[in-house]
Scaffold this motif. Structure first.
Motif, short mmCIF file in Angstrom:
data_model
loop_
_atom_site.label_atom_id
_atom_site.label_comp_id
_atom_site.label_asym_id
_atom_site.label_seq_id
_atom_site.Cartn_x
_atom_site.Cartn_y
_atom_site.Cartn_z
N ASN A 221 0.72 -1.03 0.00
CA ASN A 221 0.07 0.05 0.04
C ASN A 221 0.86 1.21 0.10
O ASN A 221 0.53 2.17 0.55
N ASN A 222 1.90 1.18 -0.85
CA ASN A 222 2.63 2.33 -0.82
C ASN A 222 2.44 3.11 -2.01
O ASN A 222 2.13 2.35 -3.15
N TRP A 223 2.74 4.54 -2.33
CA TRP A 223 2.39 5.04 -3.78
C TRP A 223 3.35 6.16 -4.07
O TRP A 223 3.92 6.77 -2.94
N ALA A 224 3.45 6.48 -5.36
CA ALA A 224 4.56 7.40 -5.93
C ALA A 224 4.15 7.80 -7.17
O ALA A 224 3.32 7.02 -7.78
N PHE A 225 4.52 8.85 -7.80
CA PHE A 225 4.54 9.06 -9.11
C PHE A 225 5.47 8.08 -9.88
O PHE A 225 5.03 7.41 -10.81
N LEU A 226 6.65 7.80 -9.46
CA LEU A 226 7.47 6.84 -9.92
C LEU A 226 7.64 5.74 -8.93
O LEU A 226 8.30 6.11 -7.87
N GLY A 227 7.57 4.52 -8.96
CA GLY A 227 7.99 3.28 -8.14
C GLY A 227 7.19 3.44 -6.83
O GLY A 227 7.75 3.89 -5.97
N GLY A 228 5.98 2.81 -7.05
CA GLY A 228 5.28 2.83 -5.71
C GLY A 228 5.93 2.08 -4.63
O GLY A 228 5.80 2.84 -3.52
N GLY A 229 6.25 0.86 -4.97
CA GLY A 229 7.09 0.32 -3.70
C GLY A 229 8.35 0.71 -3.70
O GLY A 229 8.93 1.06 -2.63
N VAL A 230 9.38 0.71 -4.78
CA VAL A 230 10.71 0.77 -4.65
C VAL A 230 11.00 1.59 -6.01
O VAL A 230 10.88 1.26 -7.02
N PHE A 231 11.80 2.56 -5.83
CA PHE A 231 12.59 3.34 -7.11
C PHE A 231 13.94 3.25 -6.84
O PHE A 231 14.45 3.73 -5.55
N SER A 232 14.70 2.36 -7.68
CA SER A 232 16.23 2.37 -7.58
C SER A 232 16.94 2.65 -8.62
O SER A 232 16.78 2.32 -9.81
#
Length: 265
Positions: A221-232
């Motif tokens: 249940n994480n949210w973002a514009f890019l990479g809701g879970g993880v952006f690496s």
């Protein structure tokens, strides 16, 4: 070891000089274990490196930060309960001494940002740090910063069974709602990152000069514009036995988004 007029020139490293405790810290060069002449001085070792903090401020150290400020490298800060730590000194906590262990005595000890702007939970900026059984919740970082829950900066700590939940960047503008790793190679064992929000990397953000390892971490249940879970962007980010559930991105990478990075899954 030099001496002038038969006086030792080394720092005796007292247990806590500010509190008037002039017994020796266990790392003191005058402790019997550390000196071929045995105990030097009138008072024995009085601190084994453990400093206890209660959420109600009822010990010698009223806050987590107060205990850290008094600590010597490689001391243990034990969060002994009650298990919600709030207010100044219990949020915006900074660890900048080598080898500190921040541990919960029983269950999960929560650092609670109380949803206040600028209330990052924890910054780790020293090597050989270990965090065990600690939770970070309800933290909100300033717009355009990194890491609302935890910021790892130029170091490689170990996080064991750490819970991060409900941590956000103001207006979703920033890197790593739950966790931001900048120039570090941490190991994250177990735990959960959930209900966190950031512009890039809702659960976690990894910079291009970082190589973290995630083992058995649950992202949900994480949210973002890019990479809701993880952006690496990391050249060798490792995921072993991790779970991604209901993580969302408004553009790319609901679960994991790799910019120019490489991941081993």
């Amino acid at each position: 070891q030099q001496a002038i007029n038969n006086n030792a020139s080394l720092d005796p490293i007292f247990s806590d000089e500010n509190l008037g405790d002039l017994t020796l810290h266990y790392t003191s060069p005058f402790a019997p274990e550390n000196n071929p002449c045995g105990l030097v001085g009138a008072l024995p070792v009085g601190n084994d490196g453990s400093r206890y903090v209660y959420g109600d401020g009822s010990t010698d150290y009223p806050t987590i930060q107060a205990a850290l400020d008094a600590a010597q490298p490689f001391d243990s800060i034990v969060l002994a309960g009650p298990y919600s730590f709030q207010g100044e000194g219990n949020r915006g906590v900074v660890i900048n001494k080598q080898g500190i262990q921040l541990v919960s005595q029983y269950g999960t000890a929560w650092i609670d940002g109380e949803s206040l702007l600028g209330s990052r939970g924890l910054t780790i900026a020293a090597d050989d740090v270990v965090i065990s059984g600690v939770g970070i919740r309800n933290c909100e970082a300033e717009e355009g910063t990194d890491g609302a829950g935890i910021l790892i900066q130029a170091c490689s700590p170990v996080l064991n069974d750490v819970q991060i939940t409900g941590c956000t960047m103001l207006d979703g503008n920033g890197n790593g709602g739950g966790l931001a790793i900048i120039s570090g190679n941490p190991t994250i064992n177990g735990g959960r990152i959930s209900w966190c929000q950031g512009g890039v990397g809702g659960g976690a953000y990894v910079s291009s000069d970082s190589n973290p390892q995630f083992h058995s971490v649950y992202f949900s249940n994480n949210w973002a514009f890019l990479g809701g879970g993880v952006f690496s962007l990391g050249p060798n980010t490792v995921f072993t036995d991790c779970t991604f559930s209901w993580c969302r991105a408004s553009t790319r990478g609901g679960g994991i988004r790799l910019g120019d990075g490489v991941a081993t899954i």
